[in-house]
Motif scaffolding. Structure first.
Motif, short mmCIF file in Angstrom:
data_model
loop_
_atom_site.label_atom_id
_atom_site.label_comp_id
_atom_site.label_asym_id
_atom_site.label_seq_id
_atom_site.Cartn_x
_atom_site.Cartn_y
_atom_site.Cartn_z
N GLU A 6 0.81 -1.22 0.00
CA GLU A 6 0.00 0.00 0.00
C GLU A 6 0.84 1.27 0.00
O GLU A 6 0.48 2.26 -0.62
CB GLU A 6 -0.96 0.01 1.19
N GLU A 7 2.00 1.25 0.66
CA GLU A 7 2.87 2.43 0.70
C GLU A 7 3.48 2.74 -0.65
O GLU A 7 3.99 3.83 -0.86
CB GLU A 7 3.97 2.23 1.73
N ASN A 8 3.44 1.82 -1.59
CA ASN A 8 4.04 2.02 -2.90
C ASN A 8 3.02 2.42 -3.97
O ASN A 8 3.34 2.43 -5.14
CB ASN A 8 4.79 0.77 -3.34
N ARG A 9 1.83 2.73 -3.55
CA ARG A 9 0.82 3.17 -4.52
C ARG A 9 0.97 4.66 -4.76
O ARG A 9 1.16 5.45 -3.86
CB ARG A 9 -0.57 2.84 -4.01
N GLY A 10 0.87 5.04 -6.02
CA GLY A 10 1.00 6.43 -6.39
C GLY A 10 -0.04 6.82 -7.40
O GLY A 10 -0.88 6.03 -7.81
N ILE A 11 0.05 8.08 -7.81
CA ILE A 11 -0.88 8.62 -8.80
C ILE A 11 -0.05 9.28 -9.90
O ILE A 11 0.79 10.14 -9.63
CB ILE A 11 -1.83 9.64 -8.15
N GLY A 12 -0.26 8.85 -11.14
CA GLY A 12 0.45 9.39 -12.29
C GLY A 12 0.03 8.65 -13.55
O GLY A 12 -0.82 7.76 -13.50
N PHE A 13 0.63 9.03 -14.67
CA PHE A 13 0.39 8.32 -15.92
C PHE A 13 0.60 6.82 -15.68
O PHE A 13 -0.14 5.98 -16.17
CB PHE A 13 1.33 8.86 -16.99
N GLY A 43 3.84 7.97 -10.17
CA GLY A 43 3.57 8.28 -8.77
C GLY A 43 4.68 7.77 -7.88
O GLY A 43 5.25 8.50 -7.08
N VAL A 44 5.02 6.47 -8.00
CA VAL A 44 6.08 5.84 -7.22
C VAL A 44 7.00 5.08 -8.15
O VAL A 44 6.54 4.27 -8.97
CB VAL A 44 5.50 4.86 -6.17
N SER A 45 8.31 5.34 -8.04
CA SER A 45 9.31 4.65 -8.84
C SER A 45 10.28 3.92 -7.91
O SER A 45 10.85 4.52 -7.00
CB SER A 45 10.07 5.67 -9.69
N GLY A 46 10.46 2.63 -8.15
CA GLY A 46 11.39 1.84 -7.36
C GLY A 46 12.32 1.04 -8.25
O GLY A 46 11.87 0.29 -9.12
N ASN A 47 13.63 1.25 -8.09
CA ASN A 47 14.64 0.54 -8.87
C ASN A 47 14.34 0.63 -10.37
O ASN A 47 14.36 -0.36 -11.10
CB ASN A 47 14.73 -0.93 -8.43
N SER A 48 14.04 1.85 -10.84
CA SER A 48 13.62 2.07 -12.22
C SER A 48 14.37 3.25 -12.82
O SER A 48 15.12 3.93 -12.14
CB SER A 48 12.11 2.33 -12.26
N CYS A 49 14.13 3.48 -14.11
CA CYS A 49 14.78 4.58 -14.82
C CYS A 49 13.76 5.30 -15.69
O CYS A 49 13.00 4.68 -16.43
CB CYS A 49 15.93 4.05 -15.68
N PRO A 65 4.48 13.43 -1.39
CA PRO A 65 5.26 14.34 -2.21
C PRO A 65 4.66 14.49 -3.61
O PRO A 65 3.88 13.65 -4.05
CB PRO A 65 6.63 13.65 -2.27
N VAL A 66 5.08 15.56 -4.28
CA VAL A 66 4.58 15.88 -5.61
C VAL A 66 5.76 16.26 -6.49
O VAL A 66 6.59 17.08 -6.10
CB VAL A 66 3.57 17.05 -5.56
N GLY A 67 5.85 15.66 -7.68
CA GLY A 67 6.92 15.98 -8.61
C GLY A 67 6.42 16.22 -10.01
O GLY A 67 5.41 15.64 -10.42
N GLY A 68 7.13 17.06 -10.75
CA GLY A 68 6.77 17.31 -12.14
C GLY A 68 6.76 16.04 -12.97
O GLY A 68 5.90 15.84 -13.81
N LEU A 69 7.74 15.16 -12.71
CA LEU A 69 7.79 13.87 -13.40
C LEU A 69 7.44 12.72 -12.47
O LEU A 69 6.63 11.87 -12.81
CB LEU A 69 9.19 13.63 -13.99
N ILE A 70 8.08 12.68 -11.29
CA ILE A 70 7.91 11.56 -10.36
C ILE A 70 7.58 12.09 -8.96
O ILE A 70 8.27 12.98 -8.46
CB ILE A 70 9.19 10.70 -10.29
N GLY A 71 6.56 11.52 -8.34
CA GLY A 71 6.20 11.93 -6.99
C GLY A 71 7.20 11.43 -5.95
O GLY A 71 7.76 12.20 -5.18
N HIS A 72 7.44 10.12 -5.93
CA HIS A 72 8.31 9.49 -4.92
C HIS A 72 9.18 8.45 -5.62
O HIS A 72 8.65 7.54 -6.25
CB HIS A 72 7.44 8.81 -3.86
#
Length: 142
Positions: A6-13, A43-49, A65-72
């Motif tokens: 649940e902590e790894n859920r995000g909002i984004g494309f 929304g959430v990126s882990g071990n990614s590029c 958190p909020v980011g132009g490309l990536i939130g967390h």
């Protein structure tokens, strides 16, 4: 990071990008309204590029958190990406490229002609908060 945690859920494309790659993508004239871990691309990126991506003329609105490309992002890399002519807004940990960056790399990225605003704390043209992070050859003119 486990995608079903649940902590790894995000909002984004893409809500959560775990062990993945996004490249050569442009998102233009769009709007995203989220809560936690909100980014236009991920929304959430882990071990990614995420590389060679453009966030242009968009509105990203969230809480923290909020980011132009990536939130967390955790243990991830952003290379040669730009936020341009966009509005990034949140309560805290707001960045033009990444809202929260933990043990990652941000390289050759720019935030230009954009407004990056935090209601209460931690706002940055590139990253809202960066923990154990390498940021190389980036600039902000917002």
């Amino acid at each position: 990071m486990e995608p079903d945690d649940e902590e790894n859920r995000g909002i984004g494309f893409i809500a959560s990008l775990i062990n993945g790659v996004i490249s050569d993508l442009t998102i233009e004239n769009s709007y995203i309204n989220g809560y936690a871990r909100t980014g236009m691309f991920v929304g959430v990126s882990g071990n990614s590029c995420v590389m060679n991506c453009l966030n242009k003329n968009n509105l990203v609105n969230g809480y923290n958190p909020v980011g132009g490309l990536i939130g967390h992002q955790e243990e991830s890399t952003v290379i040669n990406c730009t936020t341009q002519s966009s509005y990034i807004y949140g309560d805290g940990n707001v960045g033009g490229i990444v809202g929260y960056n933990g043990r990652g790399v941000i390289k050759d990225c720019t935030c230009v002609e954009s407004t990056v605003t935090a209601e209460r704390w931690s706002v940055g043209g590139i990253a809202g908060i960066a923990y154990d992070t390498r940021i190389n050859n980036c600039y902000n003119t917002s």
